[in-house]
Design a protein around this motif. Structure first.
Motif, short mmCIF file in Angstrom:
data_model
loop_
_atom_site.label_atom_id
_atom_site.label_comp_id
_atom_site.label_asym_id
_atom_site.label_seq_id
_atom_site.Cartn_x
_atom_site.Cartn_y
_atom_site.Cartn_z
N LEU A 38 5.01 7.62 4.78
CA LEU A 38 5.84 6.66 4.06
C LEU A 38 7.20 6.49 4.74
O LEU A 38 7.72 5.37 4.83
N ALA A 39 7.75 7.59 5.24
CA ALA A 39 9.02 7.49 5.98
C ALA A 39 8.87 6.61 7.21
O ALA A 39 9.73 5.78 7.51
N GLN A 40 7.75 6.77 7.92
CA GLN A 40 7.50 5.96 9.12
C GLN A 40 7.37 4.48 8.77
O GLN A 40 7.91 3.61 9.46
N GLN B 276 0.83 -1.21 0.00
CA GLN B 276 0.00 0.00 0.00
C GLN B 276 0.87 1.25 0.00
O GLN B 276 0.56 2.25 -0.67
N ALA B 277 1.97 1.22 0.74
CA ALA B 277 2.87 2.37 0.80
C ALA B 277 3.47 2.65 -0.57
O ALA B 277 3.57 3.81 -1.00
N ARG B 278 3.87 1.60 -1.26
CA ARG B 278 4.44 1.79 -2.60
C ARG B 278 3.38 2.36 -3.54
O ARG B 278 3.69 3.21 -4.40
N VAL C 30 9.98 -1.11 8.61
CA VAL C 30 10.27 -2.41 7.98
C VAL C 30 11.73 -2.52 7.56
O VAL C 30 12.11 -3.48 6.88
N GLY C 31 12.55 -1.56 7.95
CA GLY C 31 13.99 -1.66 7.72
C GLY C 31 14.46 -1.21 6.36
O GLY C 31 15.62 -1.44 6.00
N ALA D 216 13.16 5.18 3.56
CA ALA D 216 12.72 6.00 4.70
C ALA D 216 13.42 7.34 4.71
O ALA D 216 12.80 8.39 4.92
N ALA D 217 14.73 7.34 4.46
CA ALA D 217 15.49 8.59 4.46
C ALA D 217 15.03 9.51 3.34
O ALA D 217 14.92 10.74 3.53
N HIS D 218 14.75 8.93 2.17
CA HIS D 218 14.27 9.74 1.04
C HIS D 218 12.96 10.43 1.39
O HIS D 218 12.81 11.65 1.18
#
Length: 370
Positions: free
Chosen positions: A320-322, A296-298, A327-328, A333-335
């Motif tokens: 999305l970062a969270q 879903q995030a993608r 999930v590692g 996440a940084a982006h």
């Protein structure tokens, strides 16, 4: 749902008392507009079809102006689509040419609303000023709508103190006419803005659970049930889902999103899709549906429209970062964290710019009569 509206009852009396076909047709168009504003779209469409047939046989510019306005609002309430703009603009042009100031004021009021939806503040201010200039004191619906939109603009700028006089005057105009549809819209929009402000704080790590938010949403639901309003039926559950997600009730939020989000997106609210899809992904993650959450995030990342509102872009990137951090997937996440920081900074600049533009406009809420 039975519509219990003093304004509708008054229109029915006025229609029965009309002495000639043209005033009666204009009143019936006003009645159809009110039905649409209550969410009774099928009944409104039936009435407008009859009026179009009469207008074809006996054309009259005033009836035409009302019908264009009504069709614009039908488009707006059916799918929030862009065709509403063209139809309401046509109503404005006709009403100006024949000096029909009530339709002109209403057209300006609704064009103010559409401009706010696009976050086009210069156009908001232009139409609001024109509405307040041409509207007679008794044109309560037009004045009430513009006051509501101006209040929302001030609240979007983060200045609730400046918003309150506009909201108060909008409610007063609606109460004077028994216009329950405007009161419902006012309650909903105030609840939306309060929720948005708490969500902004929650997503920027300033914890703000605000348990009273659910009371506001429930008030909208109960009021609509009491007066027979259904126009916000798809939107109010999504507002409730956002609040539940903020408060950590992820299972209930997920259920509401799954039930109501597909229909909302299909009805013209795709610009909100990425923000709410990312919220749904966050709920899935917290309900131990990790694989579905990542998928879903993608999807939310792909759905992110660069032209959507800056706060929605910021909220999407934050969620999305969270998710990717949890999930590692550290690079992703940084982006998204970097993009979120940039969008929140842009949003702060936008709020400041809105506040300055609103103050510079010189527009003031109508004084409340004691």
């Amino acid at each position: 749902m039975e519509i219990k509206s003093r304004l509708l009852k008054q229109l029915d009396k006025d229609i029965a008392a009309a002495k000639s076909p043209v005033p009666a047709a204009c009143l019936k168009a006003r009645r159809a507009i009110l039905l649409a504003r209550h969410g009774a779209l099928n009944e409104a469409r039936e009435q407008l079809t009859v009026l179009h047939q009469l207008a074809f046989q006996h054309p009259h510019p005033e009836v035409g102006a009302w019908l264009h306005l009504a069709e614009g609002l039908m488009s707006y309430y059916t799918d929030f689509g862009s065709s509403a703009q063209e139809k309401i603009q046509r109503a404005l042009s006709i009403s100006r040419s024949i000096g029909q100031t009530e339709v002109e004021a209403l057209a300006h009021a609704w064009l103010t609303q559409l401009a706010y939806v696009r976050h086009d503040l210069p156009v908001v201010l232009s139409h609001a000023a024109e509405c307040l200039r041409v509207a007679a004191p008794e044109h309560h619906v037009a004045r009430g709508r513009v006051h509501m939109v101006m209040g929302v603009c001030w609240q979007y700028a983060g200045q609730l103190e400046q918003a309150l006089p506009w909201f108060q005057r909008s409610r007063a105009y609606a109460a004077a006419d028994g216009d329950d549809a405007t009161i419902s819209a006012l309650m909903y929009n105030m609840a939306v803005m309060r929720t948005a402000q708490v969500r902004w704080k929650a997503l920027s790590s300033t914890a703000a659970l605000a348990p009273e938010l659910l009371l506001g949403v429930d008030s909208v639901k109960h009021y609509d049930a009491a007066v027979g309003a259904a126009v916000l039926a798809e939107l109010t559950p999504l507002l409730r889902a956002q609040i539940l997600a903020i408060q950590g009730d992820f299972a209930q939020a997920k259920a509401l999103y799954e039930e109501h989000l597909p229909l909302a997106i299909s009805r013209g609210l795709a610009r909100l899709g990425s923000s709410l899809l990312s919220d749904l992904a966050w709920c899935r993650l917290n309900c131990d549906e990790t694989e579905a959450a990542v998928q879903q995030a993608r999807e939310a990342a792909v759905e992110l429209d660069p032209l959507c509102d800056v706060d929605d872009r910021a909220a999407t990137h934050t969620r999305l970062a969270q998710i990717f951090a949890a999930v590692g997937e550290t690079a992703a996440a940084a982006h998204h964290q970097e993009r979120a920081a940039a969008e929140w900074a842009e949003f702060a600049r936008q709020q400041q710019a809105w506040g300055e533009a609103l103050a510079a406009s010189g527009l003031q809420a109508d004084p409340l009569r004691r």
